[in-house]
Design an enzyme around this catalytic site. Structure first.
Site, PDB file in Angstrom:
ATOM      1  N   GLU A 267       7.623 -22.234   6.778  1.00 15.60           N
ATOM      2  CA  GLU A 267       8.053 -21.402   7.906  1.00 15.60           C
ATOM      3  C   GLU A 267       9.103 -22.089   8.769  1.00 15.60           C
ATOM      4  OE1 GLU A 267       5.317 -21.712  11.705  1.00 15.60           O
ATOM      5  OE2 GLU A 267       4.117 -21.117   9.973  1.00 15.60           O
TER       6      GLU A 267
ATOM      7  N   GLU B 146       0.797  -1.217   0.000  1.00 19.29           N
ATOM      8  CA  GLU B 146       0.000   0.000   0.000  1.00 19.29           C
ATOM      9  C   GLU B 146       0.836   1.277   0.000  1.00 19.29           C
ATOM     10  OE1 GLU B 146      -2.528  -0.613   3.372  1.00 19.29           O
ATOM     11  OE2 GLU B 146      -4.024  -1.706   2.212  1.00 19.29           O
TER      12      GLU B 146
END
Length: 270
Positions: free
Chosen positions: A109, A78
């Protein structure tokens, strides 16, 4: 046991009415801003250092797995449209790569070398800053990346929701927003995720303001990617100059940003 994995303060959730479920979730959410507020000194320290480092050509990398990784990518994505910053100044990385944004990638992960390998693709250097995001504070993908970043002289920070974690031990600046047990036991997409999002909002908003990307309280460098933003930008110009809407819109589309219009008008007036 980690606080984020500890048993919910509520039991028999399946027997609650919808109103009870929503009310109790809301009661738990009320604890989040208190936890985040306690970390403002650490967030301030990070932002202050980031301003100087990015002015000198550094970049900010967010690194996480699952929800934490997605939140970092959301925040990073953004920045260019909101503040007109070039792509690549703020970067979000997730364990398992872009496909993990929508669908979990098994065991990604747990790869302790995965995070640093992903960072090396960007030719990271000592001007860059790495922020590891992990609600649990124990994600190997993030811990390994911070450890290697430290060894290579990069500034490191973390955002976690447990105290005294392995990720915090590897971070120069440890932001620990302790929000307590989740309403649904272990569901860290809830309070922990919200706390992480709040911290990320604070980091990049403060950073962009101090980098001069805001005039007054307006996003004068935002990209004009849709009709709503063109209208918003036109209104900003009207407020600053007293021009009518159509002329403000014409100038905005001509120059490409609110800042460019205002700078042009100021130049012509002088």
């Amino acid at each position: 046991m980690k606080i984020t994995e500890s048993t919910s303060l509520y039991d028999n959730l399946d027997q609650m009415s919808v109103n009870e479920i929503l009310t109790n979730i809301n009661n738990e959410d009320a604890k989040i801003h208190v936890a985040v507020k306690s970390q403002i000194p650490k967030i301030e320290q990070l932002v202050t250092m980031l301003v100087d480092r990015i002015k000198r050509g550094g970049r900010l990398f967010y690194l996480g797995a699952g929800t934490s990784g997605r939140l970092g990518i959301l925040d990073a994505s953004e920045i260019p449209p909101t503040y007109g910053m070039p792509h690549g100044v703020v970067v979000g990385l997730i364990a398992g790569g872009d496909k993990a944004i929508r669908k979990a990638v098994e065991a990604a992960e747990d790869n302790i070398h995965g995070g640093w390998n992903d960072l090396k693709k960007f030719n990271v250097n000592q001007k860059d800053t790495i922020v590891g995001i992990a609600a649990s504070g124990g994600t190997p993908y993030v811990i390994g990346a911070l450890k290697d970043a430290n060894a290579n002289g990069l500034l490191t920070a973390c955002i976690t929701c447990n105290p005294d974690t392995d990720i915090a031990k590897e971070a120069d600046i440890a932001i620990e927003a302790i929000v307590g047990p989740e309403f649904v036991t272990g569901s860290t997409r809830m309070k922990a995720g919200t706390a992480q999002k709040m911290v990320l909002n604070m980091i990049t908003t403060a950073l962009m303001i101090k980098l001069g990307r805001i005039k007054g309280n307006k996003m004068v460098d935002m990209q004009l990617t849709n009709k709503k933003l063109v209208e918003r930008g036109s209104k900003m110009i009207m407020d600053e100059t007293g021009l009518e809407y159509e002329e403000a819109k014409r100038l905005l589309l001509l120059h490409g940003s609110v800042r460019a219009v205002l700078d042009n008008l100021k130049s012509n007036a002088s």
